[in-house]
Design an enzyme around this catalytic site. Structure first.
Site, PDB file in Angstrom:
ATOM      1  N   HIS A 229      -9.571   0.988   5.321  1.00 10.45           N
ATOM      2  CA  HIS A 229      -8.274   1.137   5.967  1.00 10.45           C
ATOM      3  C   HIS A 229      -8.396   2.043   7.191  1.00 10.45           C
ATOM      4  O   HIS A 229      -9.137   3.016   7.195  1.00 10.45           O
ATOM      5  CB  HIS A 229      -7.253   1.715   4.988  1.00 10.45           C
ATOM      6  CG  HIS A 229      -5.850   1.615   5.462  1.00 10.45           C
ATOM      7  ND1 HIS A 229      -5.297   2.513   6.361  1.00 10.45           N
ATOM      8  CD2 HIS A 229      -4.864   0.718   5.188  1.00 10.45           C
ATOM      9  CE1 HIS A 229      -4.048   2.168   6.610  1.00 10.45           C
ATOM     10  NE2 HIS A 229      -3.758   1.086   5.908  1.00 10.45           N
TER      11      HIS A 229
ATOM     12  N   ASN B  87       0.864  -1.176   0.000  1.00  4.91           N
ATOM     13  CA  ASN B  87       0.000   0.000   0.000  1.00  4.91           C
ATOM     14  C   ASN B  87       0.902   1.228   0.000  1.00  4.91           C
ATOM     15  O   ASN B  87       1.497   1.570   1.025  1.00  4.91           O
ATOM     16  CB  ASN B  87      -0.908  -0.008   1.234  1.00  4.91           C
ATOM     17  CG  ASN B  87      -1.758   1.227   1.355  1.00  4.91           C
ATOM     18  OD1 ASN B  87      -1.879   2.013   0.418  1.00  4.91           O
ATOM     19  ND2 ASN B  87      -2.359   1.429   2.522  1.00  4.91           N
TER      20      ASN B  87
ATOM     21  N   GLU C  25      -6.589   4.318   8.382  1.00  2.52           N
ATOM     22  CA  GLU C  25      -6.306   5.742   8.171  1.00  2.52           C
ATOM     23  C   GLU C  25      -7.526   6.464   7.615  1.00  2.52           C
ATOM     24  O   GLU C  25      -7.773   7.629   7.944  1.00  2.52           O
ATOM     25  CB  GLU C  25      -5.092   5.895   7.256  1.00  2.52           C
ATOM     26  CG  GLU C  25      -3.809   5.493   7.960  1.00  2.52           C
ATOM     27  CD  GLU C  25      -2.634   5.236   7.040  1.00  2.52           C
ATOM     28  OE1 GLU C  25      -1.535   4.974   7.557  1.00  2.52           O
ATOM     29  OE2 GLU C  25      -2.820   5.272   5.803  1.00  2.52           O
TER      30      GLU C  25
ATOM     31  N   GLU D  97      -5.220  -5.079  10.844  1.00  2.00           N
ATOM     32  CA  GLU D  97      -4.204  -4.059  11.055  1.00  2.00           C
ATOM     33  C   GLU D  97      -4.489  -3.324  12.358  1.00  2.00           C
ATOM     34  O   GLU D  97      -5.335  -2.424  12.400  1.00  2.00           O
ATOM     35  CB  GLU D  97      -4.224  -3.036   9.912  1.00  2.00           C
ATOM     36  CG  GLU D  97      -3.752  -3.560   8.585  1.00  2.00           C
ATOM     37  CD  GLU D  97      -3.454  -2.401   7.652  1.00  2.00           C
ATOM     38  OE1 GLU D  97      -2.313  -2.318   7.172  1.00  2.00           O
ATOM     39  OE2 GLU D  97      -4.341  -1.564   7.421  1.00  2.00           O
TER      40      GLU D  97
ATOM     41  N   SER E 262       3.506  -2.261  10.308  1.00  2.00           N
ATOM     42  CA  SER E 262       4.966  -2.277  10.501  1.00  2.00           C
ATOM     43  C   SER E 262       5.596  -3.612  10.111  1.00  2.00           C
ATOM     44  O   SER E 262       6.506  -4.112  10.785  1.00  2.00           O
ATOM     45  CB  SER E 262       5.323  -1.914  11.945  1.00  2.00           C
ATOM     46  OG  SER E 262       4.891  -0.593  12.242  1.00  2.00           O
TER      47      SER E 262
ATOM     48  N   GLY F 296       2.841   2.110  10.863  1.00  2.00           N
ATOM     49  CA  GLY F 296       3.821   3.180  10.715  1.00  2.00           C
ATOM     50  C   GLY F 296       4.582   3.543  11.972  1.00  2.00           C
ATOM     51  O   GLY F 296       5.347   4.511  11.979  1.00  2.00           O
TER      52      GLY F 296
ATOM     53  N   LYS G 180       0.081   4.258  -0.196  1.00  2.00           N
ATOM     54  CA  LYS G 180      -0.542   5.412   0.465  1.00  2.00           C
ATOM     55  C   LYS G 180      -0.326   6.666  -0.399  1.00  2.00           C
ATOM     56  O   LYS G 180      -0.374   6.577  -1.622  1.00  2.00           O
ATOM     57  CB  LYS G 180      -0.019   5.561   1.895  1.00  2.00           C
ATOM     58  CG  LYS G 180      -0.186   4.264   2.692  1.00  2.00           C
ATOM     59  CD  LYS G 180       0.146   4.407   4.147  1.00  2.00           C
ATOM     60  CE  LYS G 180      -0.021   3.059   4.854  1.00  2.00           C
ATOM     61  NZ  LYS G 180       0.196   3.179   6.318  1.00  2.00           N
TER      62      LYS G 180
END
Length: 250
Positions: free
Chosen positions: A95, A12, A97, A165, A210, A171, A14
């Site tokens: 996702h 991904n 985010e 996730e 991560s 991250g 992003k």
């Protein structure tokens, strides 16, 4: 006899990548071709999809989001038909985010998954708890609720993948223990079985958060971990290829 699920490693990108970065796909493509029993995908920014498709044969090119409607007054949004037209084969929905930054709900993820499915796309649907939810002992319940509200009733492994996730691991360089990953993945598999029956055994469950070349082998060896959704480490072949290699060896 249990169902054998092919490993899937999805990158991904992003909001990273200009055309200059497309050169990374050539090396990733070579690694994917060298390990044909591992499925490899890259979900790139919408602006790069068409160009990325021209650089990929073995690697499946995808998008990072999709609108639930086929068309309409939705400024800045892209429909599944639009994504398919430029060559996208897969799409990420739900996702964390987007759940956090765009206030997307599990129902939104469900609607987006259904829209992508209608256009023949492969869907990767993300679920996962926040750090506060884990610290409160609610991780399992949060993930179960997200699955219940997000997963379409006709989900099957030929078009649908789930990705766990934990939001606090994305991250940050932090990852859950292998025992924590195994626990959530087992719970997710059980919840899928409750919802779609035997089809649940054909659905791949990825781990994301991560993932690197250093920890991929350990994570991919965990029961019910059928691959990885990779963020920052997917931006270069140097960091992404070792994860593909770890999947091939798992």
């Amino acid at each position: 006899m249990g169902v054998t699920r092919r490993k899937l490693v999805t990158g991904n990108w992003k909001m990273h990548g200009l055309r200059a970065q497309l050169k990374e796909i050539a090396a990733i493509e070579a690694a994917a071709a060298a390990h044909p029993h591992v499925d490899v995908a890259l979900c790139v920014p919408a602006t790069l999809i068409a160009a990325a498709v021209d650089h990929a044969q073995t690697v499946r090119i995808g998008a990072q989001d999709v609108h639930e409607n086929e068309h309409g007054p939705h400024t800045g949004c892209v429909s599944a038909a639009m994504l398919v037209e430029v060559g996208a084969q897969t799409v990420i929905v739900g996702h964390s985010e987007r759940r956090a930054d765009q206030n997307e709900t599990s129902h939104d993820a469900w609607a987006k998954a259904a829209a992508a499915r209608k256009q023949g796309m492969h869907v990767i649907l993300c679920v996962g708890e926040t750090e506060a939810e884990r610290n409160a002992g609610r991780a399992e319940r949060v993930v179960q609720a997200q699955i219940e509200k997000s997963v379409p009733e006709d989900a099957d492994g030929d078009w649908f993948t789930l990705s766990y996730e934990p939001r606090w691991a994305i991250g940050t360089g932090r990852t859950p223990t292998t025992e924590e990953i195994a626990s959530i993945h087992a719970i997710a598999r059980a919840k899928l079985r409750m919802m779609v029956g035997d089809a649940a055994d054909r659905i791949r469950i990825l781990y994301g958060g991560s993932v690197t070349g250093d920890n991929a082998a350990k994570i991919l060896a965990v029961e019910n971990v059928d691959g990885a959704l990779v963020g920052g480490a997917s931006l270069t072949a140097e960091k992404f290829v070792p994860i593909i290699q770890a999947a091939a060896a798992a």
